[in-house]
Design a protein around this motif. Structure first.
Motif, PDB file in Angstrom:
ATOM      1  N   ASP B 409       0.809  -1.204   0.000  1.00  0.00           N
ATOM      2  CA  ASP B 409       0.000   0.000   0.000  1.00  0.00           C
ATOM      3  C   ASP B 409       0.850   1.264   0.000  1.00  0.00           C
ATOM      4  N   PHE B 410       2.051   1.171   0.607  1.00  0.00           N
ATOM      5  CA  PHE B 410       2.926   2.343   0.604  1.00  0.00           C
ATOM      6  C   PHE B 410       3.266   2.766  -0.812  1.00  0.00           C
ATOM      7  N   GLN B 411       3.279   1.804  -1.748  1.00  0.00           N
ATOM      8  CA  GLN B 411       3.539   2.165  -3.140  1.00  0.00           C
ATOM      9  C   GLN B 411       2.272   2.629  -3.849  1.00  0.00           C
ATOM     10  N   LEU B 412       1.135   2.066  -3.426  1.00  0.00           N
ATOM     11  CA  LEU B 412      -0.095   2.262  -4.206  1.00  0.00           C
ATOM     12  C   LEU B 412      -1.046   3.282  -3.601  1.00  0.00           C
ATOM     13  N   HIS B 413      -0.776   3.715  -2.382  1.00  0.00           N
ATOM     14  CA  HIS B 413      -1.673   4.644  -1.713  1.00  0.00           C
ATOM     15  C   HIS B 413      -1.840   5.920  -2.532  1.00  0.00           C
ATOM     16  N   ASN B 414      -3.107   6.346  -2.682  1.00  0.00           N
ATOM     17  CA  ASN B 414      -3.391   7.582  -3.418  1.00  0.00           C
ATOM     18  C   ASN B 414      -2.848   7.592  -4.839  1.00  0.00           C
ATOM     19  N   SER B 415      -2.674   6.388  -5.423  1.00  0.00           N
ATOM     20  CA  SER B 415      -2.327   6.315  -6.830  1.00  0.00           C
ATOM     21  C   SER B 415      -3.593   6.038  -7.628  1.00  0.00           C
ATOM     22  N   LEU B 416      -3.455   6.021  -8.948  1.00  0.00           N
ATOM     23  CA  LEU B 416      -4.617   5.703  -9.772  1.00  0.00           C
ATOM     24  C   LEU B 416      -5.016   4.236  -9.628  1.00  0.00           C
ATOM     25  N   PHE B 417      -4.119   3.410  -9.083  1.00  0.00           N
ATOM     26  CA  PHE B 417      -4.480   2.015  -8.802  1.00  0.00           C
ATOM     27  C   PHE B 417      -5.603   1.979  -7.774  1.00  0.00           C
ATOM     28  N   LEU B 418      -5.480   2.816  -6.749  1.00  0.00           N
ATOM     29  CA  LEU B 418      -6.534   2.915  -5.739  1.00  0.00           C
ATOM     30  C   LEU B 418      -7.845   3.383  -6.368  1.00  0.00           C
ATOM     31  N   PHE B 467     -14.202  -1.740 -18.277  1.00  0.00           N
ATOM     32  CA  PHE B 467     -12.834  -2.266 -18.304  1.00  0.00           C
ATOM     33  C   PHE B 467     -11.912  -1.388 -19.132  1.00  0.00           C
ATOM     34  N   VAL B 468     -12.436  -0.871 -20.274  1.00  0.00           N
ATOM     35  CA  VAL B 468     -11.609   0.029 -21.091  1.00  0.00           C
ATOM     36  C   VAL B 468     -11.260   1.283 -20.302  1.00  0.00           C
ATOM     37  N   SER B 469     -12.172   1.716 -19.444  1.00  0.00           N
ATOM     38  CA  SER B 469     -11.913   2.916 -18.636  1.00  0.00           C
ATOM     39  C   SER B 469     -10.938   2.671 -17.527  1.00  0.00           C
ATOM     40  N   PHE B 470     -11.113   1.557 -16.806  1.00  0.00           N
ATOM     41  CA  PHE B 470     -10.407   1.473 -15.530  1.00  0.00           C
ATOM     42  C   PHE B 470      -9.164   0.611 -15.554  1.00  0.00           C
ATOM     43  N   VAL B 471      -9.042  -0.323 -16.489  1.00  0.00           N
ATOM     44  CA  VAL B 471      -7.779  -1.073 -16.550  1.00  0.00           C
ATOM     45  C   VAL B 471      -6.589  -0.136 -16.788  1.00  0.00           C
ATOM     46  N   PRO B 472      -6.713   0.853 -17.688  1.00  0.00           N
ATOM     47  CA  PRO B 472      -5.602   1.817 -17.815  1.00  0.00           C
ATOM     48  C   PRO B 472      -5.255   2.487 -16.492  1.00  0.00           C
ATOM     49  N   LEU B 473      -6.268   2.745 -15.651  1.00  0.00           N
ATOM     50  CA  LEU B 473      -5.976   3.401 -14.385  1.00  0.00           C
ATOM     51  C   LEU B 473      -5.176   2.491 -13.464  1.00  0.00           C
ATOM     52  N   TYR B 474      -5.521   1.202 -13.451  1.00  0.00           N
ATOM     53  CA  TYR B 474      -4.723   0.260 -12.659  1.00  0.00           C
ATOM     54  C   TYR B 474      -3.259   0.281 -13.127  1.00  0.00           C
ATOM     55  N   ILE B 475      -3.089   0.232 -14.464  1.00  0.00           N
ATOM     56  CA  ILE B 475      -1.737   0.221 -15.028  1.00  0.00           C
ATOM     57  C   ILE B 475      -0.996   1.503 -14.664  1.00  0.00           C
ATOM     58  N   GLY B 493       4.752   9.848 -20.935  1.00  0.00           N
ATOM     59  CA  GLY B 493       4.216   8.988 -21.995  1.00  0.00           C
ATOM     60  C   GLY B 493       2.901   8.337 -21.623  1.00  0.00           C
ATOM     61  N   TRP B 494       2.186   8.913 -20.672  1.00  0.00           N
ATOM     62  CA  TRP B 494       0.969   8.268 -20.185  1.00  0.00           C
ATOM     63  C   TRP B 494      -0.288   8.667 -20.944  1.00  0.00           C
ATOM     64  N   GLN B 495      -0.175   9.682 -21.792  1.00  0.00           N
ATOM     65  CA  GLN B 495      -1.398  10.211 -22.385  1.00  0.00           C
ATOM     66  C   GLN B 495      -2.226   9.169 -23.144  1.00  0.00           C
ATOM     67  N   PRO B 496      -1.585   8.243 -23.895  1.00  0.00           N
ATOM     68  CA  PRO B 496      -2.404   7.224 -24.579  1.00  0.00           C
ATOM     69  C   PRO B 496      -3.299   6.451 -23.625  1.00  0.00           C
ATOM     70  N   LEU B 497      -2.775   6.166 -22.421  1.00  0.00           N
ATOM     71  CA  LEU B 497      -3.600   5.422 -21.466  1.00  0.00           C
ATOM     72  C   LEU B 497      -4.778   6.270 -21.008  1.00  0.00           C
ATOM     73  N   PHE B 498      -4.563   7.563 -20.792  1.00  0.00           N
ATOM     74  CA  PHE B 498      -5.669   8.436 -20.399  1.00  0.00           C
ATOM     75  C   PHE B 498      -6.693   8.531 -21.505  1.00  0.00           C
TER      76      PHE B 498
END
Lengths: 189, 665
Positions: B409-418, B467-475, B493-498
């Motif tokens: 969680d220390f890595q993932l807290h308040n990230s787009l994974f959350l 899934f198309v919306s949120f899998v990119p957020l996990y990544i 280089g994240w814009q394609p995922l957004f």
């Protein structure tokens, strides 16, 4: 649904509400426990609280719980005049308690120790003040109850409302015991 | 003098930004449209009867309508967030950071408090009395009060567009010290506080109401272990509401006192402790997500059993698992802030408790699947939503279990994974449950089904879009993207995922459009069918039970009469209606009882008036108009007293009239 079924539901509902109120006080107690040492540049609990004064308040409130109980007995026995008498005494005791509390608050503020001074004082004023507000609501409820008994008599409708007032008043007494212990007594430990 | 009358309110509070002007115009047009409609069709009396109704069926429908409107607003907020991150995050244009922060704050607040809670209370109000064989909830007046407090909260959270222009820019939980007066000097946080305080009171009263209803008003013979699962999970959700909402009310009170009276609970000076707020708000916040989720689990239990044509697998374990989840949900709150510094021991405890809560949840998932096994499955659209839920929720749940491990969680807290995780839970869990429930119970409420083809197409748009919306957020979260940023450096280089995520949103929007179309088409098709049959009011007894249901709500007509049951049923088993049908088909006669007088609660406007006065108190506190606060308080007390003295809140329908109404069905 007959009357006893209705009264059953309402009593349960009121108990559930009382438990939610207890939880609200729980938050205020927890906050007080965490913040009572944060006195900033202001006074600490030990410097401020006078036990004899609070003991008097406590005895007044405990007695008022007793007189409220006597009032409920009178309701049960359908003795209207006794209900008026005991409720009036309970009211007088309650308002004396409230007056003492207002006096205590006033004193603190006049000496410059207001709720803006420190986290400790914020928690103190909020916890004790919320209890005081509940007492004020109870006192208003008592006035309304006397009016209701006077105009409608001790019907089942009125009696069940008085029963809930009794529960409410005893509940506030129990909360005060916790305040007396954890705020005032603990200050001198 | 001006300060006395108006407090902090000045002409500058009127709309002057493009979005406040736009929203004000939009809402005004909507209001005018409603007024024109009601006047032209002469429906004001009908409208007032609906507003003052104490019938939980009508109250339920009103909750769902308002929640749908708020879903629209929350979705617009989501679209703005997506657009900003997909197309403007690397440019210099787009939304200002402050505006962006207000948008995601509003988005979260609205979706949780006003959309999901609204849908849940709506469905529970309509269905629970029917499922337990009751005519109403325990406290009809409190019920209408809860609805109108909710609506007052809705008005409040939209009011800032018209008066104030500022919403909280703090995130949906408004952590101090950012939410304190020093760093949020405008009225935004105050609007946030009071819309939640007012609607929160409504939720708390609703929790008490439904709890007492389920405990005290079940039909004779319906023991707790014979209740349908939707009622069971709603009961557990109500237990959580009465446990958690007082904590929210108290915490909001403390933040309000800091801002209004200069206290120091959570300020960054004079002894305040912002970390205390984080603890307090999450001791409410975690039970809250289970409050939203448990009724959904109940809906799925009903749907799976009905559409597998088989009784629910492991009823007892399901009940115990639900109770376990309820109790455990009170013991995990710290997993929302492992990084706040409580230390390894404390973190370990909460991490373990969080992982443990996955076990009863898993029991439920397996029980649903085992229910399907060996059943004769009907793939109607509610079943689609269920299957979508199983896959999505499990996926998101695993992400949650990963984050339950503090070092992870220390890595993932308040990230787009959350962000991906919790959206998976609320959309895949709560929202899909709402859709399944609305589709499943729509024919009970209206007498006709929703168009199945459009419903299934909507489902596919939703699940693929999700899934198309949120899998990119996990990544993105795994790659280190922090949440709540309006700007990400192009060099990442994240814009394609957004952009991919934004495409998913378009698919979801397509799904929503199909759902709206579904309602319109279903109404049209019903008219055509009725015209063919010649009579709209007699569409045949079969419509009362279109899915071959198992539980008591299907024993009534569709829609049910306002008194639900002319004769309160006597329950003998679980899935009692199913058993009754079996007995009927075996020609084991059912003894018909005599009709009795029915006592029903009258309509009342007191809930509306009380909510209006409480609304004024909140408004007065936002703008520091002291006289108005006192006036509102006095008005509230007056309404309460008038209601308290009212002994004639019910009316009786004589048995003969009941017999007549039943004969007409």
């Amino acid at each position: 649904m007959n009357h006893s079924e209705v009264s059953d539901k309402t009593t349960l509902g009121f108990w559930v509400y009382l438990m939610t109120d207890l939880l609200t006080f729980g938050v205020l107690f927890a906050t007080y426990a965490v913040l009572k040492g944060n006195i900033a540049s202001g006074p600490s609990a030990q410097e401020l609280f006078s036990l004899p004064f609070v003991l008097t308040e406590t005895l007044i409130l405990l007695t008022s719980s007793f007189t409220a109980g006597m009032a409920m007995l009178a309701v049960h026995h359908l003795k209207k005049n006794q209900v008026f008498a005991w409720l009036s005494i309970t009211f007088l005791l309650g308002i004396s308690f409230l007056a003492m509390e207002v006096w205590e608050f006033n004193n603190l503020i006049a000496e410059g120790h207001s709720w803006r001074t420190s986290a400790f004082l914020s928690s103190f004023f909020t916890l004790v003040g919320t209890h005081g507000l509940h007492i004020a609501v109870g006192l208003l409820w008592m006035i309304v109850s006397v009016v209701m008994v006077w105009s409608r008599g001790l019907t089942p409708f009125v009696s069940s409302k008085l029963a809930r007032l009794g529960l409410f008043w005893h509940f506030l007494d129990i909360v005060w015991i916790f305040i007396f212990t954890f705020v005032y007594l603990y200050a001198h430990v | 003098m001006q300060q006395f009358i108006f407090g902090k309110l000045t002409l500058a509070a009127l709309p002057h930004e493009w979005y406040t002007i736009g929203a004000t115009i939009f809402m005004t047009l909507g209001l005018i449209g409603a007024v024109v409609f009601l006047t032209y069709f002469k429906r004001w009396k009908w409208f007032w009867e609906w507003c003052t109704s104490t019938d939980p069926k009508k109250i339920g429908i009103m909750y769902i309508i308002v929640a749908s409107l708020m879903l629209f607003r929350g979705a617009v907020d989501a679209a703005l967030i997506w657009a900003q991150q997909a197309f403007f995050s690397t440019a210099n244009t787009g939304l200002s950071p402050d505006h962006f922060q207000q948008i995601f704050t509003a988005h979260g607040t609205i979706m949780i408090f006003f959309v999901t809670m609204g849908f849940m209370f709506g469905l529970m109000n309509y269905i629970i009395p029917l499922q337990i064989g009751a005519r109403d909830v325990a406290f009809p007046f409190l019920n209408t009060l809860s609805l109108w407090l909710y609506i007052a909260g809705v008005v409040f959270i939209n009011l800032f567009f018209v008066i104030g222009g500022d919403f909280a820019a703090t995130g949906w939980l408004a952590y101090p010290p950012l939410s304190e007066l020093q760093y949020s000097p405008g009225v935004g946080v105050d609007y946030w506080i009071w819309s939640l305080q007012i609607s929160g009171l409504g939720s708390l009263l609703g929790g008490i109401n439904l709890l007492v209803t389920i405990l005290k008003m079940r039909a004779p013979g319906m023991t707790l272990m014979k209740m349908p699962l939707f009622t069971w999970t709603s009961l557990c959700s109500m237990v959580l509401i009465i446990s958690a909402f007082p904590l929210l009310a108290a915490t909001l009170l403390l933040l309000f006192l800091d801002r209004y009276l200069g206290m120091h609970f959570f300020t960054s000076n004079l002894g305040g402790n912002p970390m205390m707020y984080v603890n307090l708000i999450w001791t409410w916040g975690h039970p809250e997500v289970y409050i939203l989720m448990l009724p959904s689990f109940g809906i799925f239990s009903e749907v799976v059993a009905a559409f597998s044509q088989k009784r629910l697998f492991g009823y007892r374990s399901m009940v115990l698992a639900t109770i376990a989840i309820t109790m455990l949900s009170l013991l995990v709150w710290l997993h929302h802030f492992f990084t706040m510094g409580a230390g390894a021991d404390v973190n370990a405890f909460f991490g373990i408790m969080t992982m443990i809560i996955a076990i009863p949840t898993g029991i439920k998932v397996f029980s649903w699947i085992f229910t399907m096994y060996g059943g004769r499955i009907i793939f109607a659209s509610p079943m689609y939503w269920f299957l979508g839920f199983i896959s999505t929720f499990t996926f998101g749940g695993m992400a949650g279990v990963l984050m339950a491990i503090p070092p992870a969680d220390f890595q993932l807290h308040n990230s787009l994974f959350l962000v991906g995780h919790f959206h998976t839970m609320v959309i895949g869990g709560a929202l899909f449950g709402v859709f399944a429930g609305i589709t499943y119970w729509f024919p009970k409420v209206t007498g006709f089904k929703l168009n199945e083809r459009l419903g299934k197409s909507a489902f596919w748009c939703w699940i693929i879009g999700f899934f198309v919306s949120f899998v990119p957020l996990y990544i993105l979260g795994f790659m280190g993207a922090t949440r709540r940023l309006d700007h990400y450096d192009a060099a990442t280089g994240w814009q394609p995922l957004f952009i991919t995520s934004a495409i998913g949103l378009c698919l979801i929007a397509g799904g929503v459009a199909l759902q709206i179309l579904q309602i319109i088409v279903s109404i049209k098709q019903r008219k055509q069918k009725a015209d063919a049959n010649g009579d709209l009011s007699r569409l045949g007894r079969a419509e009362a039970d279109p899915w071959n249901g198992r539980t008591l709500e299907w024993a009534t007509s569709s829609p049910p009469p306002f008194y639900n049951f002319a004769i309160i049923p006597k329950v003998q088993s679980r899935d009692d209606f199913w058993e009754t049908k079996l007995r009927r088909s075996k020609n084991q006669g059912i003894r018909e009882s005599e009709y009795e007088d029915i006592v029903m609660p009258k309509n009342t406007a007191m809930g509306i008036y009380l909510s209006a006065f409480i609304f004024l108190v909140g408004f007065a506190f936002v703008w520091h108009i002291h006289w108005l606060a006192i006036a509102g308080l006095i008005g509230s007390i007056a309404v309460v007293l008038i209601r308290a003295f009212d002994e004639e809140t019910e009316y009786t329908i004589p048995a003969a009239e009941v017999a007549k109404m039943e004969a007409k069905k």
